[in-house]
Scaffold this active site. Structure first.
Site, PDB file in Angstrom:
ATOM      1  N   SER A  10      50.115  39.635  -9.234  1.00  0.00           N
ATOM      2  CA  SER A  10      50.278  40.738 -10.213  1.00  0.00           C
ATOM      3  C   SER A  10      52.153  40.473 -10.973  1.00  0.00           C
ATOM      4  O   SER A  10      52.964  40.439 -10.315  1.00  0.00           O
ATOM      5  CB  SER A  10      50.372  41.945  -9.665  1.00  0.00           C
ATOM      6  OG  SER A  10      51.148  42.809 -10.380  1.00  0.00           O
ATOM      7  N   MET A  39      49.397  49.837 -17.673  1.00  0.00           N
ATOM      8  CA  MET A  39      49.731  51.365 -17.803  1.00  0.00           C
ATOM      9  C   MET A  39      49.210  52.219 -19.098  1.00  0.00           C
ATOM     10  O   MET A  39      50.856  51.478 -19.718  1.00  0.00           O
ATOM     11  CB  MET A  39      50.594  51.423 -16.398  1.00  0.00           C
ATOM     12  CG  MET A  39      50.014  50.709 -14.870  1.00  0.00           C
ATOM     13  SD  MET A  39      51.728  50.763 -13.759  1.00  0.00           S
ATOM     14  CE  MET A  39      51.005  49.403 -12.954  1.00  0.00           C
ATOM     15  N   MET A  70      44.877  50.779 -16.321  1.00  0.00           N
ATOM     16  CA  MET A  70      45.474  52.301 -15.248  1.00  0.00           C
ATOM     17  C   MET A  70      45.325  53.655 -16.347  1.00  0.00           C
ATOM     18  O   MET A  70      46.434  53.855 -16.551  1.00  0.00           O
ATOM     19  CB  MET A  70      46.414  52.105 -14.093  1.00  0.00           C
ATOM     20  CG  MET A  70      46.298  50.989 -13.250  1.00  0.00           C
ATOM     21  SD  MET A  70      47.403  50.624 -12.257  1.00  0.00           S
ATOM     22  CE  MET A  70      47.902  48.984 -13.023  1.00  0.00           C
ATOM     23  N   MET A 139      41.973  49.513  -3.743  1.00  0.00           N
ATOM     24  CA  MET A 139      43.103  49.903  -4.335  1.00  0.00           C
ATOM     25  C   MET A 139      43.978  50.395  -3.060  1.00  0.00           C
ATOM     26  O   MET A 139      43.261  51.494  -1.932  1.00  0.00           O
ATOM     27  CB  MET A 139      43.740  51.835  -5.506  1.00  0.00           C
ATOM     28  CG  MET A 139      43.883  51.499  -6.478  1.00  0.00           C
ATOM     29  SD  MET A 139      44.727  49.661  -7.470  1.00  0.00           S
ATOM     30  CE  MET A 139      45.967  49.825  -6.743  1.00  0.00           C
TER      31      MET A 139
HETATM   32  C1  DX5 Z   1      50.178  48.604  -9.020  1.00  0.00           C
HETATM   33  C2  DX5 Z   1      49.028  48.136  -9.866  1.00  0.00           C
HETATM   34  C3  DX5 Z   1      49.459  46.565  -8.778  1.00  0.00           C
HETATM   35  C4  DX5 Z   1      50.713  46.053  -8.149  1.00  0.00           C
HETATM   36  C5  DX5 Z   1      51.016  45.534  -6.651  1.00  0.00           C
HETATM   37  O1  DX5 Z   1      49.535  49.894  -9.405  1.00  0.00           O
HETATM   38  O2  DX5 Z   1      48.023  48.086  -9.721  1.00  0.00           O
HETATM   39  O3  DX5 Z   1      48.821  45.141  -9.178  1.00  0.00           O
HETATM   40  O4  DX5 Z   1      51.636  45.246  -9.227  1.00  0.00           O
HETATM   41  O5  DX5 Z   1      52.465  45.809  -6.689  1.00  0.00           O
HETATM   42  P1  DX5 Z   1      52.431  45.358  -4.992  1.00  0.00           P
HETATM   43  O6  DX5 Z   1      52.043  44.287  -4.753  1.00  0.00           O
HETATM   44  O7  DX5 Z   1      54.506  44.821  -4.733  1.00  0.00           O
HETATM   45  O8  DX5 Z   1      51.741  46.406  -3.795  1.00  0.00           O
HETATM   46 ZN    ZN Z   2      46.422  46.073 -10.327  1.00  0.00          ZN
END
Ligand code: DX5
Ligand code: ZN
Length: 215
Positions: A10, A39, A70, A139
């Site tokens: 990510s 986001m 998101m 998630m």
């Molecule tokens: C959060 C994102 C994730 C985020 C995960 O809302 O959807 O993709 O980057 O980050 P880590 O791997 O650090 O939990």
């Molecule tokens: Zn994500």
């Protein structure tokens, strides 16, 4: 259980001032997808980037762009994300009102369609749209920020979604708190795509951080 596991770093945890180079670096380090977190400061309490930035980084890799929206609503801008270079477009089941229509729209744009489920959302919401799906994103944190801790209760949801998928060609992706410690349980529960932000970008050696997640 699927035999191959894909890694989708990510770029939320990348250096935003050098985003193109960061995308090129994870490509060379052997990532399978580039996970792109969009986001809107409304569906989640954080704001990142939109189609312009996705278009700008598109030339830096040929790996599939796995775009995690998101945003609420998502439907009015699906075509912009498709045009910007997304390969997989994932919407949240909790956003918009008509999930079935969102998935039809994504496929009509020629893209792979994904649905994401927040931790409190039951997997049953996908029961009647399974044949419109290319990917389910579970998630394992509440979306909005990188670096949060994996929520163990999501392992049972991953197992249930894997059973629901059966032999359909649908990928099962898990996002949030995935690192070398949590990855084995996530894979054992049935995931075949691991998203990782902080775990990949924590160290400059992306070959090592990506390989540490593989089984
Ligand atoms: C959060 C994102 C994730 C985020 C995960 O809302 O959807 O993709 O980057 O980050 P880590 O791997 O650090 O939990
Ligand atoms: Zn994500």
């Amino acid at each position: 259980m699927p035999s191959t596991v894909k890694i989708a770093p990510s770029i939320l945890s990348a250096d935003f001032a050098r985003l193109g180079e960061e995308v090129r670096a994870i490509d060379s380090a052997g990532c399978d997808y580039v996970h792109i977190d969009v986001m809107d400061g409304h569906f989640v309490p954080n704001l990142t980037f939109g189609p312009c930035v996705i278009r700008a980084i598109r030339p830096y890799t040929n790996k599939p762009f796995d775009v995690h929206l998101m945003i609420d609503p998502a439907q009015p801008s699906l075509s912009e994300y498709a045009a910007a270079g997304a390969d997989i477009i994932t919407v949240h089941a909790e956003a918009d009102t008509h999930l079935d229509r969102s998935l039809q729209m994504i496929r009509a744009l020629g893209k792979k369609a994904g649905v994401s489920l927040n931790p409190a959302t039951p997997e049953t919401v996908i029961e009647h749209v399974l044949d419109r799906l290319d990917l389910v994103l579970v998630m394992s944190i509440n979306p909005g920020f990188g670096g949060q801790s994996f929520i163990p209760a999501q392992l049972e949801k991953i197992r249930r979604v894997r059973r629901m998928i059966g032999d359909r060609p649908i990928e099962l992706e898990v996002d949030g708190g995935v690192n070398a410690k949590t990855a084995p349980a996530v894979i054992a529960a049935g995931a075949n795509v691991l998203v990782a932000g902080s775990a990949v970008f924590q160290d400059d050696d992306y070959v090592e951080t990506i390989n540490a997640l593989r089984p």
